[in-house]
Design an enzyme around this catalytic site. Structure first.
Site, short mmCIF file in Angstrom:
data_model
loop_
_atom_site.label_atom_id
_atom_site.label_comp_id
_atom_site.label_asym_id
_atom_site.label_seq_id
_atom_site.Cartn_x
_atom_site.Cartn_y
_atom_site.Cartn_z
N CYS A 1 -20.29 -48.97 -1.44
CA CYS A 1 -21.26 -49.35 -1.41
C CYS A 1 -21.68 -48.91 0.37
CB CYS A 1 -21.88 -50.44 -0.96
SG CYS A 1 -21.23 -52.41 -0.55
N THR A 2 -20.26 -48.84 1.13
CA THR A 2 -19.90 -48.45 2.52
C THR A 2 -21.10 -46.87 3.15
OG1 THR A 2 -18.11 -48.61 2.11
CG2 THR A 2 -18.06 -47.92 4.00
#
EC number: 2.1.1.37
Length: 392
Positions: A90-91
């Site tokens: 999800c960075t």
């Protein structure tokens, strides 16, 4: 590979699951609590794989593949799975990240997940899941979410989209997005749910996408308290409590509102706990204490996030320390996870980058397993029919 384990309640062989972006295996814990058997897992991070092996030691019928998904093909995967779980990075989507979207270096691994599902062909699982941060719904004005739904559509899945906060089960604020792809979705009738808030309706209104809204029971209401039950009980002389000088600096950094909050609780005759994050306000590092009796979202150290602190207040005293690895595990629904011999930062990074166990378990019991057994929503139909008849 399959040892044909049986479900204790039904005596039948457990449906098989594939676990992509496995991390430390918390999705596996939730899936297996709901009756699935995870037979194959993959992750690229060696530290997370070490934690995975440390907890799931020599599990019969399971394979963990450590390495880059881009080097795998559909032929490397089992072809008997009923569900594929993917918690893609999800960075590039989270508020703490770069917000570059699904084409970002990390979150773009989603397309490798899609490729592998495509290469499974007719052996593709009837259910495929994508879990990510809520930011996926707004990334590039909703285009990234639409692209993910379309990619599942191309593979033959109709997609439901849900937002579920961990605080419905455990006192940690951790909202996450879940795309549930079904080859055999429920009827065209659409069902409302608090898990599909207004800001998700754009994707359901897009007629170019194949979506469904499955009938689901309402999960528990969000918790407003309960952190104290997950906090480790430490003696006053435990070395993990900060010394007087460091505690004073912490208290001095608080705003007037934060100070009043702490003072009120410190003067109580009962002990209470709160969590705090370090923030940068007007170029200055300050601490902010949560007003409610739950944990803030557990996070990794990347993307500007900070580690969480625990404050114990009451009887005129205030003590501060860092949250412990064991508390991280408990607040993710994995209190009994084996962290023996692992580095504290490794443990907290692994849990801060994971999906919470009870959310996966709830979805498994109330959505995935009923969808697999063609019983999705049947209990709700019966309830609605009985209610209608009673009202009439």
């Amino acid at each position: 590979m399959n040892d044909n384990r049986t479900h204790t309640a039904t005596g039948k062989a457990c449906p098989q699951a594939l676990e992509f972006f496995a991390g430390i295996g918390l999705a596996r814990l939730g899936l297996e609590e709901s009756g699935f058997q995870v037979e194959w897992s993959n992750d690229i991070d060696s530290a997370k794989c070490e934690m995975y092996r440390n907890n799931f030691t020599d599990t019969p019928g399971h394979t963990l593949v450590e390495g880059d998904m881009s080097e795998l093909s559909g032929d490397d995967l089992p072809h008997d799975a009923s569900i594929a779980w993917g918690s893609s990075p999800c960075t590039d989507l989270s508020l703490a990240g770069t917000r570059t979207g699904l084409n970002g270096k990390q979150s773009g691994a989603f397309w490798q997940y899609v490729r592998l599902l495509e290469e499974l062909g007719d052996s593709r699982p009837p259910i495929a899941i994508l879990e990510n941060v809520n930011g996926l719904a707004t990334s590039h004005s909703g285009e990234d979410l639409a692209a993910a739904v379309h990619a599942f559509n191309v593979l033959g899945y109709s997609v439901d989209v849900l937002s579920i906060d961990t605080r419905r089960f455990i006192p940690q604020s951790r909202p996450r997005l879940f795309l549930v792809g079904l080859q055999n979705p429920p009827s065209a009738e659409q069902f409302d749910s608090s898990l599909r808030p207004d800001w998700l309706q754009q994707v359901f209104a897009d007629t170019s996408l194949r979506t469904h809204r499955a009938p689901l029971p309402e999960p528990p209401s969000p918790l407003m308290s309960g952190l104290n039950m997950y906090v480790e009980n430490m003696a006053d002389d435990d070395e993990r409590w900060w010394d007087a000088e460091r505690t004073a600096k912490f208290l001095d950094s608080l705003s007037p509102v934060q100070t009043a909050r702490v003072e009120t609780l410190r003067n109580e005759t009962t002990v209470s706990y709160r969590t705090a994050y370090r923030r940068t306000r007007n170029g200055k590092a300050v601490w902010e204490v949560r007003a409610d009796d739950i944990s803030g979202c557990l996070r990794t150290a990347r993307g500007g996030s900070s580690r969480q602190a625990i404050i114990r207040m009451g009887n005129g005293q205030a003590a501060v320390r860092w949250m412990t690895p064991r508390e991280y595990a408990a607040l993710m629904g994995a209190a009994h996870y084996n962290i023996t011999g692992l580095r504290p930062n490794q443990v907290m990074f692994g849990f801060g980058d994971a999906v919470s166990v009870p959310v996966v378990e709830w979805l498994g019991k109330h959505y995935f397993m009923p969808a697999l057994n063609n019983t999705l929503g049947k209990d709700l139909y019966v309830e609605q029919t009985l209610l209608s008849n009673h009202t009439a």
